[in-house]
Design an enzyme around this catalytic site. Structure first.
Site, PDB file in Angstrom:
ATOM      1  N   SER A 177       0.836  -1.195   0.000  1.00  0.00           N
ATOM      2  CA  SER A 177       0.000   0.000   0.000  1.00  0.00           C
ATOM      3  C   SER A 177       0.872   1.246   0.000  1.00  0.00           C
ATOM      4  O   SER A 177       1.787   1.384   0.815  1.00  0.00           O
ATOM      5  CB  SER A 177      -0.897   0.034   1.241  1.00  0.00           C
ATOM      6  OG  SER A 177      -1.534   1.307   1.314  1.00  0.00           O
ATOM      7  N   HIS A 179      -0.055   3.959   1.026  1.00  0.00           N
ATOM      8  CA  HIS A 179      -0.322   4.675   2.282  1.00  0.00           C
ATOM      9  C   HIS A 179       0.754   4.399   3.329  1.00  0.00           C
ATOM     10  O   HIS A 179       0.960   5.197   4.234  1.00  0.00           O
ATOM     11  CB  HIS A 179      -1.709   4.314   2.822  1.00  0.00           C
ATOM     12  CG  HIS A 179      -2.812   4.970   2.066  1.00  0.00           C
ATOM     13  ND1 HIS A 179      -3.235   6.254   2.326  1.00  0.00           N
ATOM     14  CD2 HIS A 179      -3.558   4.546   1.017  1.00  0.00           C
ATOM     15  CE1 HIS A 179      -4.206   6.584   1.485  1.00  0.00           C
ATOM     16  NE2 HIS A 179      -4.416   5.555   0.676  1.00  0.00           N
ATOM     17  N   ASP A 186      -5.680  10.232   1.148  1.00  0.00           N
ATOM     18  CA  ASP A 186      -7.000  10.113   0.537  1.00  0.00           C
ATOM     19  C   ASP A 186      -7.794  11.333   0.967  1.00  0.00           C
ATOM     20  O   ASP A 186      -7.950  11.583   2.167  1.00  0.00           O
ATOM     21  CB  ASP A 186      -7.728   8.852   1.020  1.00  0.00           C
ATOM     22  CG  ASP A 186      -7.141   7.583   0.425  1.00  0.00           C
ATOM     23  OD1 ASP A 186      -6.487   7.653  -0.624  1.00  0.00           O
ATOM     24  OD2 ASP A 186      -7.348   6.517   1.036  1.00  0.00           O
ATOM     25  N   GLU A 229      -9.173   6.345  -8.787  1.00  0.00           N
ATOM     26  CA  GLU A 229      -9.410   6.846  -7.426  1.00  0.00           C
ATOM     27  C   GLU A 229      -9.171   8.355  -7.407  1.00  0.00           C
ATOM     28  O   GLU A 229      -8.038   8.798  -7.212  1.00  0.00           O
ATOM     29  CB  GLU A 229      -8.469   6.165  -6.414  1.00  0.00           C
ATOM     30  CG  GLU A 229      -8.761   4.688  -6.202  1.00  0.00           C
ATOM     31  CD  GLU A 229      -8.051   4.106  -4.980  1.00  0.00           C
ATOM     32  OE1 GLU A 229      -7.311   4.852  -4.293  1.00  0.00           O
ATOM     33  OE2 GLU A 229      -8.249   2.910  -4.720  1.00  0.00           O
ATOM     34  N   HIS A 232      -7.270   9.776  -4.171  1.00  0.00           N
ATOM     35  CA  HIS A 232      -5.963   9.288  -3.697  1.00  0.00           C
ATOM     36  C   HIS A 232      -4.829  10.076  -4.372  1.00  0.00           C
ATOM     37  O   HIS A 232      -4.613   9.978  -5.574  1.00  0.00           O
ATOM     38  CB  HIS A 232      -5.860   7.791  -4.022  1.00  0.00           C
ATOM     39  CG  HIS A 232      -4.576   7.131  -3.626  1.00  0.00           C
ATOM     40  ND1 HIS A 232      -4.516   6.078  -2.725  1.00  0.00           N
ATOM     41  CD2 HIS A 232      -3.301   7.329  -4.025  1.00  0.00           C
ATOM     42  CE1 HIS A 232      -3.269   5.671  -2.587  1.00  0.00           C
ATOM     43  NE2 HIS A 232      -2.504   6.416  -3.368  1.00  0.00           N
TER      44      HIS A 232
HETATM   45 ZN   LIG Z   1      -5.687   5.769  -0.975  1.00  0.00          ZN
END
Ligand SMILES: [Zn+2]
Length: 267
Positions: A177, A179, A186, A229, A232
């Site tokens: 990820s 993140h 996000d 997305e 993101h």
């Molecule tokens: Zn994300």
């Protein structure tokens, strides 16, 4: 070959890793028979990148050069692609391409990588949020840094609900990820409906000015490995972000890397 009236190429920008390969596809407009054998490929610097007779480019050494395709015997009909050859380096289990940390389906992070939200990324977001507010828009952090253990919970939950093949299209496996880098945020609600908001439109138009890119753009699912997305964003710095966003690239295209898991999820 006098049948060839014009040439076009499928890209104007191409990045490859040292030792990596990528293809440039050509479209010929013709008035009669013509084949790939009627074309000549050349590199402006073979110490940086080479090209074969089919337009396959191989990165040799980090740097930039021009790859040109022209009609044999008629240099007036030609197209040039700027090729950037990039250097990949692994350090403490992290992968950097020309100094940019890359995390996607091909490149993961160690379980122990736990930096929290990056201070520069946080400051850039806060400046962006303040400027959006002046236009009556409300940007806020929906999710930012997530550690390995948290991603285990998220991914396992989706895996239980949908199976790993479906989960892989929208959720990262633990260690994969972005993140976990601390460079990703996000924005607002993590929902497809966000894409229709004024905030999302402003974000797409202005995020590069603050050093962010829309990491998983619409229509690039086969390159990033993820669904669109709009919320993101990934911090890469202003110059890099502007180059990526203005040319409509993904981080994968910009760095010359793939995003593909090595195999099935084995939990
Ligand atoms: Zn994300």
């Amino acid at each position: 070959n006098e049948n060839i009236l014009d040439l076009s190429v499928d890209k104007t920008y191409l990045a490859v890793l040292e030792g990596g390969t990528a293809a440039i596809a050509v479209n010929m407009s013709t008035t009669g028979a013509a084949t790939a054998g009627d074309l000549v490929w050349s590199s402006s610097d073979e110490a940086v990148a080479t090209v074969d007779d089919s337009g396959n480019v191989t990165g040799v050494k980090a740097g930039k050069c021009d790859i040109t395709v022209s009609v044999k015997g008629n240099d007036a009909i030609a197209q040039t692609v700027l090729v950037t050859v990039r250097h990949l380096e692994q350090k403490d289990g992290c992968t950097y391409v020309d100094g940019i940390l890359i995390v996607n389906k091909s490149y993961g992070l160690p379980e122990s990588y736990d930096p929290g939200l990056d201070a520069t990324t946080k400051a850039a977001f806060e400046q962006m949020k303040a400027d959006a507010e002046k236009e009556g828009l409300n940007l806020y952090i929906g999710s930012d840094f997530r550690d390995y253990a948290y991603q285990v919970k998220i991914y396992n939950n989706y895996n239980d609900l949908y199976g790993w093949e479906m989960a892989d299209t929208f959720s990262a496996r633990p260690g994969y990820s972005e993140h976990q880098t601390g460079l990703t945020i996000d924005c607002n609600t993590i929902d497809d409906a966000f894409g229709e908001t004024e905030e999302a439109k402003w974000l797409a138009a202005h995020c590069a000015d603050y050093g962010f890119i829309i990491r998983f753009p619409d229509g690039k699912e086969n390159i990033t490995g993820y669904q669109y997305e709009p919320w993101h964003i990934r911090y890469v710095g202003v110059d890099t972000a502007k180059e990526i966003m203005s040319q409509g690239l993904t981080l994968e295209e910009y760095l010359g890397v793939k995003s593909e898991y090595a195999g099935a999820w084995e939990g």
